[in-house]
Design an enzyme around this catalytic site. Structure first.
Site, PDB file in Angstrom:
ATOM      1  N   GLY A 270       0.821  -1.214   0.000  1.00  0.00           N
ATOM      2  CA  GLY A 270       0.000   0.000   0.000  1.00  0.00           C
ATOM      3  C   GLY A 270       0.845   1.248   0.000  1.00  0.00           C
ATOM      4  O   GLY A 270       2.022   1.235  -0.330  1.00  0.00           O
ATOM      5  N   GLY A 272       2.255   4.934   1.848  1.00  0.00           N
ATOM      6  CA  GLY A 272       2.575   5.548   3.143  1.00  0.00           C
ATOM      7  C   GLY A 272       3.863   5.026   3.742  1.00  0.00           C
ATOM      8  O   GLY A 272       4.576   4.214   3.143  1.00  0.00           O
ATOM      9  N   VAL A 274       4.393   3.195   6.503  1.00  0.00           N
ATOM     10  CA  VAL A 274       4.428   1.809   6.971  1.00  0.00           C
ATOM     11  C   VAL A 274       4.684   0.878   5.789  1.00  0.00           C
ATOM     12  O   VAL A 274       5.554   0.001   5.842  1.00  0.00           O
ATOM     13  CB  VAL A 274       3.105   1.440   7.693  1.00  0.00           C
ATOM     14  CG1 VAL A 274       3.065  -0.033   8.013  1.00  0.00           C
ATOM     15  CG2 VAL A 274       2.939   2.278   8.959  1.00  0.00           C
ATOM     16  N   GLU A 295      -0.128  -1.118  -6.940  1.00  0.00           N
ATOM     17  CA  GLU A 295      -0.540   0.105  -7.637  1.00  0.00           C
ATOM     18  C   GLU A 295       0.537   1.170  -7.582  1.00  0.00           C
ATOM     19  O   GLU A 295       0.866   1.794  -8.571  1.00  0.00           O
ATOM     20  CB  GLU A 295      -1.880   0.620  -7.097  1.00  0.00           C
ATOM     21  CG  GLU A 295      -1.891   0.864  -5.628  1.00  0.00           C
ATOM     22  CD  GLU A 295      -3.219   1.424  -5.161  1.00  0.00           C
ATOM     23  OE1 GLU A 295      -4.268   1.027  -5.677  1.00  0.00           O
ATOM     24  OE2 GLU A 295      -3.197   2.285  -4.271  1.00  0.00           O
ATOM     25  N   ASN A 385      -7.639   9.385   4.483  1.00  0.00           N
ATOM     26  CA  ASN A 385      -7.225   9.456   3.073  1.00  0.00           C
ATOM     27  C   ASN A 385      -8.278   8.887   2.117  1.00  0.00           C
ATOM     28  O   ASN A 385      -8.600   9.485   1.108  1.00  0.00           O
ATOM     29  CB  ASN A 385      -5.924   8.682   2.856  1.00  0.00           C
ATOM     30  CG  ASN A 385      -4.760   9.324   3.589  1.00  0.00           C
ATOM     31  OD1 ASN A 385      -4.760  10.525   3.820  1.00  0.00           O
ATOM     32  ND2 ASN A 385      -3.780   8.539   3.954  1.00  0.00           N
ATOM     33  N   GLY A 389      -6.579   1.576  -3.038  1.00  0.00           N
ATOM     34  CA  GLY A 389      -6.632   0.244  -3.647  1.00  0.00           C
ATOM     35  C   GLY A 389      -6.645  -0.860  -2.612  1.00  0.00           C
ATOM     36  O   GLY A 389      -6.626  -2.042  -2.972  1.00  0.00           O
TER      37      GLY A 389
END
Ligand code: 0RQ
Length: 507
Positions: A270, A272, A274, A295, A385, A389
């Site tokens: 994902g 960010g 982390v 993505e 946010n 996805g």
């Protein structure tokens, strides 16, 4: 600039951004390129905001995901956005959404294109439309027949160009021509004419390197020399390292027991801090010949290429930090052979994700003891946010992992709570939870079994007694029902946070 326009019949459309920005009408729907602060139209949107300062009006903005400051800061500052979809990460826009000044639709990112073509969305008059009034897209080059060669992101550009009444093209001269060839544009039709997407491996190319565009729809071609302005990532700390190590140990054990092949399965990660930290764990690991079907391509992915650990990366956007972007441009000929950029309808497509067996790795704001995940709403009410996805991948992944710090805001907020204050991913979409504390592998476990594993392995020790106390009393009160809860107390952690600024409370 002019040499980047190979369709000489289009030279008459060249104009400056101010002229292009005058073409929009109040109430228009504008579908733009870009996904994260990469590949988005810059100067035309800046000039639109300037125009709105003189003459206030509003438009609807449809994007790929988050975009750059010209859209999510400048247009917001002039109150120029009525509706916005499908993802954002900008503090100014977030504030406007949470103040009810911008209407925001939060969609699974792979669903946008189909819903646009199907006419799910309405314009300012409340009429259902099957495309935006304008597509505004950044390219590095226009081919001899109006072909649009995208830059650092694909996002929803193909569907917006295909369905828009008019197209404005920004030719960005800061974007290297070596980007040509990275894109793989596969155009989909809606049901009942939808065909299988012929992707069998992360790196398969199944489309064209350009976005097809009817040149007669192009009303303006604007030169732009403003670079992508990407976001810096937080430095890796001990917690990040611990999460990365926990992931690597978990995956090694899966390989050891034959549940995953030695080079794993295509990885998704994902957005960010982390997510980037977790990929860093893989960079430092012994895994080889990895592939990525994701993505967003952040710095950690570029590190995987540099360490020669990766066969192929498929995504819809490059989204490196400013330093990562410099590194990418400096070695673009090495990276462009290993990266395929696809429309988000394809990069995040559930059909492909399930077929190739992706390992999904997404981030939770909070999770509950039974394995539901909140990725979008702080204390259940304020948008952070958006789902992005994460749902596309979590629901369809072969293995669906969620990560988070066990606490945040100086240890006062627990990531593990009795009941999520908002649910984006249900207990049916989550397999493994990882925090800096450890790993909760909840595959094949009942809700009651899950609760114990999540509390003991993922929650912070300072919250474990409170969570276990809730769980045990809920079991007693519900007579050991399938998913025990004390409905009057389920949000006591959140109430305590609202009242005292801390989820710790006295019994
Ligand atoms: O606040 O910014 O004030 O420091 O949330 O948290 O721990 O830095 O984590 O940057 O990885 O973001 C879920 C938001 C995590 C992101 C989320 C506060 C915390 C901090 C950020 P500060 P971290 P990250 C594909 C996948 C949804 C979309 C998605 C996200 C800030 O990963 O948007 O996954 N995911 N898409 O202090 C109050 C809590 C909190 C909290 C964290 N429980 N309550 N605040 N924070 N937990 C990508 C795309 O689709 C493009």
């Amino acid at each position: 600039f002019l040499s980047r326009i190979e369709d000489k019949g289009l030279l008459s459309k060249v104009c400056d951004a101010k002229t292009a920005a005058k073409m929009f009408n109040p109430g228009d729907i504008i579908g733009i390129s870009g996904f994260t602060p990469c590949g988005y139209p810059k100067i035309t949107m800046h000039e639109l905001a300037e125009r709105m300062k003189e003459t206030p009006f509003q438009v609807d903005i449809w994007t790929g995901a988050s975009t750059g400051s010209q859209i999510d800061t400048e247009l917001v500052a002039v109150n120029g956005i009525r509706n916005r979809m499908p993802y954002q990460t900008n503090a100014n826009l977030r504030k406007a959404i949470n103040a009810g000044k911008v209407n925001y639709y939060d969609l699974h990112l792979s669903h946008v294109a189909q819903q646009v073509r199907a006419g799910f969305f309405t314009n300012v008059k409340g009429e259902h439309v099957t495309g935006p009034d304008f597509a505004v897209v950044e390219v590095c080059k226009i081919g001899p027949n109006g072909e649009l060669y995208p830059t650092t992101a694909i996002g929803n550009s193909p569907v917006y160009v295909d369905t828009a009444k008019k197209v404005i093209v920004e030719v960005n001269t800061t974007q290297p021509l070596d980007l040509v060839g990275m894109a793989d544009i596969y155009m989909r039709k809606n049901p009942p004419f939808c065909e299988p997407i012929p992707i069998l491996h992360a790196g398969d190319r199944v489309g064209t390197p350009y976005i097809p565009c009817d040149p007669s729809k192009i009303v303006a071609i604007v030169p732009c020399d403003m670079p992508d302005v990407t976001r810096a990532l937080a430095p890796l700390d001990d917690d990040a390292e611990a999460m990365g190590n926990n992931l690597v140990d978990f995956l090694k054990n899966e390989v050891k027991h034959g549940r995953l092949p030695e080079n794993l399965l295509p990885l998704q990660s994902g957005v960010g801090n982390v997510a980037n930290a977790v990929i860093h764990g893989l960079v430092e690991s012994d895994f080889q010949n990895l592939s990525v079907y994701t993505e967003v391509i952040q710095d950690g992915m570029v590190d995987l290429i540099d360490k020669d650990k990766i066969d192929m990366i498929s995504g819809t956007s490059l989204s490196p930090s400013p330093d990562g972007l410099k590194r990418f441009y400096a070695n673009i000929q090495k990276y462009n052979k290993k990266i395929v950029l696809r429309p988000q309808e394809i990069s995040n497509n559930g059909e492909v994700v399930r077929r190739i067996g992706v390992i999904g790795m997404n981030t939770a704001l909070e999770m509950d003891i039974y394995g539901h995940v909140n990725s979008t709403h702080v204390t259940g009410t304020k948008l952070m946010n958006g789902i992005g996805g994460s749902g596309d991948f979590a629901r369809n992944a072969f293995l669906s992992c969620f990560f988070c710090h066990s606490t945040t805001k100086g240890g006062k907020i627990s990531a593990v709570v009795p009941m999520c204050s908002h649910v984006d991913h249900t207990e049916h979409d989550t397999h493994v939870f990882i925090s800096e504390q450890g790993v909760a592998d909840v595959r094949g476990l009942t809700p009651k079994e899950r609760a114990k594993v999540i509390i003991n392995n993922v929650a912070h020790p300072s919250f474990r007694d409170q969570l276990m106390d809730y769980y045990e009393r809920a079991c007693a009160a519900c007579g050991n029902s399938q998913t025990p809860h004390l409905l009057k107390e389920a949000f006591k952690f959140h109430e305590s946070l609202a009242e005292t600024g801390d989820m710790h409370f006295k019994k």
